[in-house]
Design a protein around this motif. Structure first.
Motif, PDB file in Angstrom:
ATOM      1  N   LEU A 134       0.839  -1.200   0.000  1.00  0.00           N
ATOM      2  CA  LEU A 134       0.000   0.000   0.000  1.00  0.00           C
ATOM      3  C   LEU A 134       0.876   1.253   0.000  1.00  0.00           C
ATOM      4  CD1 LEU A 134      -2.668  -0.994   2.698  1.00  0.00           C
ATOM      5  CD2 LEU A 134      -2.860  -1.203   0.212  1.00  0.00           C
ATOM      6  N   PRO A 135       0.301   2.405  -0.347  1.00  0.00           N
ATOM      7  CA  PRO A 135       1.077   3.642  -0.327  1.00  0.00           C
ATOM      8  C   PRO A 135       1.504   4.062   1.076  1.00  0.00           C
ATOM      9  CG  PRO A 135      -0.906   3.893  -1.670  1.00  0.00           C
ATOM     10  CD  PRO A 135      -1.038   2.610  -0.929  1.00  0.00           C
ATOM     11  N   ASP A 136       0.657   3.794   2.077  1.00  0.00           N
ATOM     12  CA  ASP A 136       0.929   4.270   3.430  1.00  0.00           C
ATOM     13  C   ASP A 136       0.043   3.502   4.409  1.00  0.00           C
ATOM     14  OD1 ASP A 136       2.343   6.905   4.734  1.00  0.00           O
ATOM     15  OD2 ASP A 136       0.520   6.375   5.819  1.00  0.00           O
ATOM     16  N   LEU A 137       0.521   3.336   5.625  1.00  0.00           N
ATOM     17  CA  LEU A 137      -0.268   2.636   6.648  1.00  0.00           C
ATOM     18  C   LEU A 137      -0.858   3.573   7.689  1.00  0.00           C
ATOM     19  CD1 LEU A 137       1.971  -0.499   7.377  1.00  0.00           C
ATOM     20  CD2 LEU A 137       0.094  -0.271   5.732  1.00  0.00           C
ATOM     21  N   ARG A 138      -0.647   4.879   7.543  1.00  0.00           N
ATOM     22  CA  ARG A 138      -1.020   5.806   8.608  1.00  0.00           C
ATOM     23  C   ARG A 138      -1.999   6.898   8.189  1.00  0.00           C
ATOM     24  NH1 ARG A 138       2.673   5.226  12.879  1.00  0.00           N
ATOM     25  NH2 ARG A 138       4.500   3.952  12.364  1.00  0.00           N
ATOM     26  N   ASP A 139      -2.152   7.155   6.924  1.00  0.00           N
ATOM     27  CA  ASP A 139      -2.915   8.329   6.490  1.00  0.00           C
ATOM     28  C   ASP A 139      -4.179   8.004   5.712  1.00  0.00           C
ATOM     29  OD1 ASP A 139      -1.111  10.154   7.631  1.00  0.00           O
ATOM     30  OD2 ASP A 139       0.217   9.989   5.900  1.00  0.00           O
ATOM     31  N   GLY A 140      -4.707   6.793   5.871  1.00  0.00           N
ATOM     32  CA  GLY A 140      -5.921   6.422   5.174  1.00  0.00           C
ATOM     33  C   GLY A 140      -7.151   6.569   6.056  1.00  0.00           C
TER      34      GLY A 140
END
Length: 202
Positions: A134-140
């Motif tokens: 995924l692109p990021d694990l914190r900003d979704g």
């Protein structure tokens, strides 16, 4: 050019195979034991870009001759097959149902979770673990997690989950004790989703 390609295939594995594999294994087990916890696998493996280092560390630690691997088109295009074959000895398979581990670098092209091996009633452990990049694990969008390993409720904010993932996950969870486990990765970070975890939108 040929020497450069061979060199990139040989490089990027564990510098200290025993210590690094133990470190990766410990972090990954912690991620699955405590759903919602983000673990850092930085500095362990350098797979071919754009495969995230966390995915490379997971597979370098856990894949071997007895764990067939399925790779999506994006992963195959990155040249990860050669890297994995050299560093793990794992066979690359084209059938999702035949894989012990699956690496998906393009979430938008992820097959339905039901296509991966979910084990059987007699052998639920013969199921696949999907590594989803995924692109990021914190900003979704915020998600609430409940289930074993979570005292009351945990929260996660993975960015870029594919359409239909939560519905597919609910179906997967309903198969317990069968079903697949998923490791979400972004860069050097990873978040484990064991099949027992319930995920709801906040």
């Amino acid at each position: 050019m040929a020497d450069t390609m061979v060199s990139s295939t040989l490089e990027g594995g564990f510098a200290d195979p025993v210590f690094d594999a133990q470190a990766a294994f410990s972090a990954i087990m912690n991620a699955f034991a405590r759903p919602g916890t983000i673990v850092d696998l930085a500095g362990l493996a350098r797979p071919p870009a754009p495969v995230p280092p966390a995915a490379g560390a997971f597979l370098a630690a856990l894949a071997d001759y007895d764990t067939p691997l399925w790779l999506d088109e994006a992963a195959l295009g990155a040249g990860i097959a050669e890297w994995l074959t050299f560093h793990t000895g794992a066979a690359i398979v084209s059938d999702t149902a035949a894989a012990s581990f699956a690496l998906a670098c393009d979430p938008s092209a992820l097959p339905p979770l039901s296509r991966f091996a979910g084990g059987t009633a007699d052998f639920p452990d013969r199921s696949a673990t999907l590594i989803l990049c995924l692109p990021d694990l914190r900003d979704g969008p915020p998600l609430a997690l409940t289930g074993p390993g979570i005292e009351r409720e945990a929260f996660a904010n993975p960015q870029g989950l594919p359409d239909g993932f939560l519905a597919g996950w609910a179906d997967n969870r309903g198969l317990y004790p069968c079903g697949i486990d998923v490791l979400l990765v972004a860069g050097s970070e990873a978040l484990g989703l064991p099949r027992t975890t319930k995920i709801t939108e906040r």
